[in-house]
Design a protein around this motif. Structure first.
Motif, PDB file in Angstrom:
ATOM      1  N   LYS A   1       0.796  -1.310   0.116  1.00 22.97           N
ATOM      2  CA  LYS A   1      -0.004  -0.086   0.129  1.00 22.97           C
ATOM      3  C   LYS A   1       0.970   0.971   0.071  1.00 22.97           C
ATOM      4  CE  LYS A   1      -3.982   1.861   2.504  1.00 22.97           C
ATOM      5  NZ  LYS A   1      -4.791   1.947   3.583  1.00 22.97           N
TER       6      LYS A   1
ATOM      7  N   LYS B   1       1.400   4.155  -2.881  1.00 25.92           N
ATOM      8  CA  LYS B   1       1.046   5.674  -2.682  1.00 25.92           C
ATOM      9  C   LYS B   1       2.256   6.402  -3.196  1.00 25.92           C
ATOM     10  CE  LYS B   1      -1.871   5.488   1.431  1.00 25.92           C
ATOM     11  NZ  LYS B   1      -1.473   5.558   2.883  1.00 25.92           N
TER      12      LYS B   1
ATOM     13  N   ASP C   1      -6.605   7.806  -6.252  1.00 27.52           N
ATOM     14  CA  ASP C   1      -6.789   6.921  -5.266  1.00 27.52           C
ATOM     15  C   ASP C   1      -7.351   5.467  -5.770  1.00 27.52           C
ATOM     16  OD1 ASP C   1      -5.993   8.310  -3.365  1.00 27.52           O
ATOM     17  OD2 ASP C   1      -7.857   9.088  -2.405  1.00 27.52           O
ATOM     18  N   VAL C   2      -8.246   5.558  -7.038  1.00 28.67           N
ATOM     19  CA  VAL C   2      -8.713   4.195  -7.656  1.00 28.67           C
ATOM     20  C   VAL C   2      -7.530   3.610  -8.150  1.00 28.67           C
ATOM     21  CG1 VAL C   2     -10.163   3.669  -9.425  1.00 28.67           C
ATOM     22  CG2 VAL C   2     -10.866   5.778  -8.169  1.00 28.67           C
TER      23      VAL C   2
ATOM     24  N   GLN D   1      -5.862   1.517  -5.237  1.00 25.03           N
ATOM     25  CA  GLN D   1      -6.593   0.396  -5.104  1.00 25.03           C
ATOM     26  C   GLN D   1      -6.451  -0.657  -5.950  1.00 25.03           C
ATOM     27  OE1 GLN D   1      -7.759  -0.180  -2.138  1.00 25.03           O
ATOM     28  NE2 GLN D   1      -7.258   1.827  -1.529  1.00 25.03           N
ATOM     29  N   ASP D   2      -6.621  -0.207  -7.309  1.00 22.28           N
ATOM     30  CA  ASP D   2      -6.496  -1.217  -8.320  1.00 22.28           C
ATOM     31  C   ASP D   2      -5.026  -1.947  -8.374  1.00 22.28           C
ATOM     32  OD1 ASP D   2      -9.140  -0.652  -9.169  1.00 22.28           O
ATOM     33  OD2 ASP D   2      -8.579   0.448 -10.777  1.00 22.28           O
TER      34      ASP D   2
ATOM     35  N   ILE E   1      -3.183  -2.157  -5.986  1.00 20.06           N
ATOM     36  CA  ILE E   1      -2.898  -3.130  -4.583  1.00 20.06           C
ATOM     37  C   ILE E   1      -3.573  -4.365  -4.919  1.00 20.06           C
ATOM     38  CG2 ILE E   1      -3.181  -3.635  -2.084  1.00 20.06           C
ATOM     39  CD1 ILE E   1      -3.121  -0.414  -2.108  1.00 20.06           C
ATOM     40  N   GLN E   2      -4.700  -4.450  -5.569  1.00 18.59           N
ATOM     41  CA  GLN E   2      -5.245  -5.733  -5.855  1.00 18.59           C
ATOM     42  C   GLN E   2      -4.639  -6.385  -6.605  1.00 18.59           C
ATOM     43  OE1 GLN E   2      -8.120  -6.522  -4.519  1.00 18.59           O
ATOM     44  NE2 GLN E   2      -8.156  -8.527  -5.899  1.00 18.59           N
TER      45      GLN E   2
END
Ligand SMILES: Cc1cc2nc3c(=O)[nH]c(=O)nc-3n(C[C@H](O)[C@H](O)[C@H](O)COP(=O)(O)OP(=O)(O)OC[C@H]3O[C@@H](n4cnc5c(N)ncnc54)[C@H](O)[C@@H]3O)c2cc1C
Length: 498
Positions: A458, A462, A472-473, A476-477, A479-480
């Protein structure tokens, strides 16, 4: 390496050679083409080394296994290259190997075999092999299995950091104004009268298509060779098939000392290595023919069991799944042989060929001989294409300009050799586009310890998002996506702990 400048140059110039593939084979060709005075460029669909070239056993070796198979030419060529590696590249080192022997017959057999390895090394030798008494072997190898141990044979090979080496070479080429770029896919060919005169490309960082003009295109795409072949001729016969090789990574404390272990004969008649690498121990590999070409291949349970069992046969370490920090697999691009053979019996020699359209293919081979493979390919190109005479330039291999701070930098955790400074440097200066670029290849955190890699993903996302102006999207993507990749570095046991 400013991306927009490289793309502009790729669009505006006519190249002598365009290389598709930024693994060991592609970079070997790029070095040789540059040194022959040709105008060359190189593209890769993903990050440099994303596929096989970052997943090797990290050995610079003549190949004792190939010696046993009588592949003298391959071994000699590799022994010569081994010396070049150690003298010219950083992140490489001479490594002592011990081969434990449990009968006098074995002592004789392996002493003679490794003596022959010494003879073949000739002036490229890293030091003569020798017999070591049982007592000394136990001192050097505290965890070796002592029951029936007669002694060990010591010999030398080299070891390196594969992904870092690719990056150093990419930087060296860039320094000499050779355009080399990642995340640019070759998705078709430009043809004139049936002959290839360029490559259709897609830049996935900027979502744009463009063309590169080149007199010769080299297909150095490893296990994706057949796919690129089909872009040229949909009816072309496959040239390679993949064979998976897997490794496990454990703490060095399971096998103390600085020596590597060579298990001379596994239960399937191969050899197995346990090699101190950075501050971990890599154990592998397997040789499993496979149908699927996964971007992130994963070891099967059978392979992990095989590695654990064979390692435990020769040591008192008694390791199990609980000790595994990470697992990784790579796919060998093996040239399809004329007759059917088991993967372990297929030649690792490289092969160079040309399609009707003029597309040149370099397949097979190994990391150790990548430079020689490149030279052979460029010589082949000279023979088949009326280029002006070869020049004799020398690529100066530059080192990373990053100096680790000697004090103050906190490691990522108590067992990691990396610090947040390493991560920040990679993001700032080393062309990272994904979390995986940072944690698998600029640093090797994912190979060292998958749990640690996931725990810092994470924060890395960043930092990357700031550098690349992402929202931010995207974080998140990313990290996934990274978690999905990391799942191929885990075993069932690790999954429970995650
Ligand atoms: C498990 C294992 C252990 C090994 N251990 C050793 C070892 O210890 N020592 C040793 O000397 N050798 C070792 N080898 C062999 C060595 O790693 C391989 O021979 C070598 O890495 C293959 O490199 P490559 O460039 O041919 O393929 P790759 O590294 O796979 O590179 C091909 C590149 O082509 C790119 N590409 C594919 N399609 C396209 C496209 N359409 N457009 C643009 N780019 C594209 C891919 O993204 C990829 O980066 C090992 C191999 C394996 C599998």
């Amino acid at each position: 390496m400013i991306r927009s400048t490289i793309i502009k140059r790729l669009k505006e110039n006519k190249f002598d050679i365009c290389i598709i593939g930024g693994g060991a084979s592609g970079f070997g060709c790029a070095i040789a083409a540059f040194e022959a005075g040709l105008k060359v460029c190189l593209i890769d669909k993903y990050d440099f080394g994303k596929m096989t070239s970052s997943r090797s056993t990290k050995l610079i070796h003549g190949g004792v296994r190939y010696l046993a198979q009588g592949r003298i030419k391959l071994v000699r060529e590799a022994l010569k290259e081994r010396k070049f590696f150690l003298e010219n590249f950083r992140n490489t080192k001479r490594q002592s190997f011990l081969l434990p022997c449990y009968s006098w017959k074995d002592v004789f057999k392996y002493r003679v075999g490794l003596g022959f390895y010494d003879i073949l090394s000739g002036r490229y030798s890293l030091g003569p092999s020798r017999f070591i008494s049982r007592k000394r072997a136990i001192t050097l190898f505290p965890q070796v299995e002592t029951k029936g141990l007669k002694g060990a044979i010591e010999y030398f090979d080299g070891q390196f950091d594969d992904a870092r080496l690719l990056l150093d070479i990419a930087k060296s080429l860039d320094h000499c104004n050779v355009p080399v770029i990642s995340y640019v896919e070759a998705n078709g060919f430009v043809k004139s009268n049936g002959k290839i005169v360029g490559v259709h490309c897609f830049d996935s960082v900027n979502d744009q298509s463009f063309e590169i003009s080149a007199a010769v295109v080299i297909n150095a795409t490893g296990v994706l060779t057949n796919e690129v072949l089909k872009l040229d001729d949909p009816n072309a016969k496959a040239k390679i098939y993949p064979s998976r090789g897997s490794h496990i990574v454990i703490e060095r404390s399971h096998f103390k000392g600085d020596h590597a272990l060579l298990v001379p004969e596994t239960t399937d008649g191969r050899v197995l290595f346990a090699i101190p690498w950075q501050n971990k121990l890599i154990i592998g590999t397997t040789d499993q023919k496979t149908e699927s070409i996964d971007l992130d291949p994963k070891p099967t349970k059978e392979e992990i069991d095989f590695i654990i069992n064979n390692f435990n046969l020769y040591t008192k370490s008694n390791i199990d799944y609980i000790d595994i920090l990470s697992v990784f697999s790579g796919l060998r691009p093996l040239a399809i042989p004329e007759e059917k053979k088991a993967a372990k019996d297929i030649s690792r020699n490289h092969k160079i060929s040309m399609s009707e359209s003029g597309l040149v293919h370099l397949i097979g081979g190994k990391w150790t001989t990548f430079r020689q493979m490149g030279e052979d390919t460029i010589s082949f190109v000279f023979k088949n294409k009326a280029f002006k005479e070869k020049q004799n330039k020398k690529l100066i291999f530059i080192q990373s300009n990053y100096e680790k701070p000697s004090t103050g930098a906190k490691p990522l955790n108590e067992t990691s050799i990396y610090t947040w400074d390493d991560i920040r440097f990679a993001i700032e200066h080393e062309q990272c586009y994904t979390i995986e670029d940072v944690l698998a290849r600029r640093t090797r955190v994912l190979f060292h310890d998958v749990i640690l890699a996931k725990s810092i993903a994470k924060e890395v996302a960043k930092l990357l998002s700031k550098k690349r102006n992402k929202d931010d999207v995207w974080v998140q993507d990313s990290i996934q996506e990274f978690f999905e990749i990391a799942s191929n570095y885990t075993t069932c046991h690790l999954k429970e702990r995650l």
